[in-house]
Design a protein around this motif. Structure first.
Motif, PDB file in Angstrom:
ATOM      1  N   VAL A  55       0.550  -0.567  -0.466  1.00 39.75           N
ATOM      2  CA  VAL A  55      -0.160   0.171   0.280  1.00 39.75           C
ATOM      3  C   VAL A  55       0.850   0.818  -0.096  1.00 39.75           C
ATOM      4  O   VAL A  55       0.125   2.428  -1.009  1.00 39.75           O
ATOM      5  CB  VAL A  55      -0.902   0.279   1.170  1.00 39.75           C
ATOM      6  N   ARG A  56       2.101   1.478   0.954  1.00 39.90           N
ATOM      7  CA  ARG A  56       2.238   2.588   1.137  1.00 39.90           C
ATOM      8  C   ARG A  56       3.546   2.682  -0.272  1.00 39.90           C
ATOM      9  O   ARG A  56       3.843   3.518  -1.271  1.00 39.90           O
ATOM     10  CB  ARG A  56       3.946   2.437   1.799  1.00 39.90           C
ATOM     11  N   ARG A  99       2.130   6.773  -6.621  1.00 35.61           N
ATOM     12  CA  ARG A  99       0.706   8.488  -7.083  1.00 35.61           C
ATOM     13  C   ARG A  99       1.148   9.399  -6.569  1.00 35.61           C
ATOM     14  O   ARG A  99       0.395  10.672  -7.965  1.00 35.61           O
ATOM     15  CB  ARG A  99      -0.497   7.653  -6.275  1.00 35.61           C
ATOM     16  N   ASP A 100       2.217   9.412  -6.065  1.00 30.08           N
ATOM     17  CA  ASP A 100       3.077  10.809  -5.512  1.00 30.08           C
ATOM     18  C   ASP A 100       3.767  10.938  -6.703  1.00 30.08           C
ATOM     19  O   ASP A 100       3.957  12.593  -6.939  1.00 30.08           O
ATOM     20  CB  ASP A 100       3.469  10.386  -4.306  1.00 30.08           C
ATOM     21  N   ARG A 101       4.465   9.837  -6.805  1.00 37.73           N
ATOM     22  CA  ARG A 101       5.706  10.332  -7.464  1.00 37.73           C
ATOM     23  C   ARG A 101       5.620  10.638  -8.955  1.00 37.73           C
ATOM     24  O   ARG A 101       5.609  11.588 -10.635  1.00 37.73           O
ATOM     25  CB  ARG A 101       6.941   9.270  -8.351  1.00 37.73           C
ATOM     26  N   GLU A 129       1.673   2.418 -17.975  1.00 39.77           N
ATOM     27  CA  GLU A 129       1.609   0.940 -18.175  1.00 39.77           C
ATOM     28  C   GLU A 129       2.220   0.128 -17.496  1.00 39.77           C
ATOM     29  O   GLU A 129       3.571   1.036 -16.586  1.00 39.77           O
ATOM     30  CB  GLU A 129       2.840   0.695 -19.365  1.00 39.77           C
ATOM     31  N   LEU A 130       1.248  -0.829 -16.665  1.00 43.16           N
ATOM     32  CA  LEU A 130       1.564  -2.004 -15.585  1.00 43.16           C
ATOM     33  C   LEU A 130       1.587  -3.080 -15.765  1.00 43.16           C
ATOM     34  O   LEU A 130       1.325  -3.547 -16.084  1.00 43.16           O
ATOM     35  CB  LEU A 130       1.198  -1.529 -14.545  1.00 43.16           C
ATOM     36  N   GLU A 155      -3.018  -3.487  -5.894  1.00 45.14           N
ATOM     37  CA  GLU A 155      -2.349  -1.599  -5.153  1.00 45.14           C
ATOM     38  C   GLU A 155      -2.259  -1.077  -6.180  1.00 45.14           C
ATOM     39  O   GLU A 155      -2.293   0.211  -5.457  1.00 45.14           O
ATOM     40  CB  GLU A 155      -0.931  -2.358  -3.313  1.00 45.14           C
ATOM     41  N   VAL A 156      -0.748  -1.225  -6.377  1.00 39.00           N
ATOM     42  CA  VAL A 156      -0.484   0.019  -7.639  1.00 39.00           C
ATOM     43  C   VAL A 156      -1.073   0.207  -8.607  1.00 39.00           C
ATOM     44  O   VAL A 156      -1.285   0.960  -8.964  1.00 39.00           O
ATOM     45  CB  VAL A 156       0.951  -0.870  -8.353  1.00 39.00           C
ATOM     46  N   ALA A 157      -1.733  -0.665  -9.560  1.00 34.15           N
ATOM     47  CA  ALA A 157      -2.849  -0.532 -10.314  1.00 34.15           C
ATOM     48  C   ALA A 157      -3.856  -0.190  -9.350  1.00 34.15           C
ATOM     49  O   ALA A 157      -4.497   1.119 -10.500  1.00 34.15           O
ATOM     50  CB  ALA A 157      -3.711  -1.965 -10.780  1.00 34.15           C
ATOM     51  N   ALA A 158      -4.674  -0.054  -8.342  1.00 37.87           N
ATOM     52  CA  ALA A 158      -5.960   0.625  -8.522  1.00 37.87           C
ATOM     53  C   ALA A 158      -5.339   2.482  -8.049  1.00 37.87           C
ATOM     54  O   ALA A 158      -5.985   2.934  -7.574  1.00 37.87           O
ATOM     55  CB  ALA A 158      -6.749  -0.209  -6.750  1.00 37.87           C
ATOM     56  N   ALA A 159      -4.126   1.990  -7.138  1.00 34.48           N
ATOM     57  CA  ALA A 159      -3.272   3.572  -7.047  1.00 34.48           C
ATOM     58  C   ALA A 159      -3.767   4.558  -7.973  1.00 34.48           C
ATOM     59  O   ALA A 159      -4.329   5.412  -8.409  1.00 34.48           O
ATOM     60  CB  ALA A 159      -2.125   3.652  -5.743  1.00 34.48           C
ATOM     61  N   LEU A 160      -3.418   4.418  -9.473  1.00 34.87           N
ATOM     62  CA  LEU A 160      -2.744   4.241 -10.601  1.00 34.87           C
ATOM     63  C   LEU A 160      -3.976   4.188 -11.769  1.00 34.87           C
ATOM     64  O   LEU A 160      -3.937   5.295 -12.687  1.00 34.87           O
ATOM     65  CB  LEU A 160      -1.430   4.148 -10.789  1.00 34.87           C
ATOM     66  N   GLY A 161      -4.659   4.261 -11.527  1.00 34.73           N
ATOM     67  CA  GLY A 161      -6.329   3.114 -12.209  1.00 34.73           C
ATOM     68  C   GLY A 161      -5.565   2.545 -13.615  1.00 34.73           C
ATOM     69  O   GLY A 161      -6.214   3.553 -14.475  1.00 34.73           O
TER      70      GLY A 161
END
Length: 210
Positions: free
Chosen positions: A37-38, A44-46, A54-55, A69-75
């Motif tokens: 999560v962190r 997301r901040d960067r 792309e992920l 978690e990354v996908a959810a944060a970055l959409g």
């Protein structure tokens, strides 16, 4: 201009159980999920909200959970790629680490290291490991996005970075890039010289893995 954000998955069950990871399909621990999560929040901040992202992720559970978690944060949606998996340790995977330690044959300090036989049945050589990660990176870097995120493993990170800087495999026998679990390595290519930089290696989000 391109920035590649390489995430090494956080703490997984094989770390705390002291068993061999490799392609053993271990899950994140509770602490590992909090660290994921962190990582997602840090990315997301960067990464600017308006940026195309792309992920890509290893398909093993510990990376999949991190990538979710990354996908959810970055959409965005992850692309699962088994070529980004950790090195295969063959019959040692899932066994106690001390079982592997007793049988492991380290590479020689000089001479042939990429095709070295470590004495473990079914284990990948360093050369085979490097070639598959490099093949994955060749495909990833054909993508058009200005920001790409790669979720992978500690061992695989070496070959992601080596591919980024175009290090020939013939010269890679001694290379090793180390990063802590749950860290972010930042790679950047400018749009003028097209130089490829390693801006940060294994940077932990604030508060680390607590």
């Amino acid at each position: 201009m391109r920035t590649l954000h390489v995430v090494t998955h956080p703490e997984a069950t094989h770390h705390v159980e002291r068993v061999v990871g490799g392609q053993h399909d271990s899950a994140l621990t509770e602490a590992g999920v909090r660290a994921a999560v962190r990582v997602a929040r840090a990315l997301r901040d960067r990464i600017p909200e308006e940026a195309e992202v792309e992920l890509y992720s290893s398909d093993l559970r510990r990376c999949r959970r991190t990538a979710e978690e990354v996908a959810a944060a970055l959409g965005t949606r992850p692309v699962w790629d088994r070529r980004l998996r950790e090195k295969s340790y063959g019959e040692a995977e899932g066994r106690p680490q001390e079982w592997l330690d007793r049988r492991f044959v380290p590479p020689p300090p000089v001479g042939e290291r990429m095709d070295h036989d470590e004495g473990i049945a079914g284990a990948e050589t360093k050369a085979a490991f490097a070639r598959r990660v490099h093949a994955a990176m060749d495909d990833i870097l054909r993508g058009p996005a200005g920001h790409q995120v790669v979720v992978t493993h500690g061992g695989s990170l070496t070959w992601v970075v080596a591919a980024w800087i175009k290090l020939p495999l013939a010269a890679a026998g001694h290379v090793s890039f180390r990063a802590a679990p749950g860290s972010i390595t930042t790679l950047h290519e400018d749009d003028y010289f097209h130089n490829r930089q390693v801006l940060a290696l294994g940077q932990l989000p604030q508060h680390g893995l607590a």
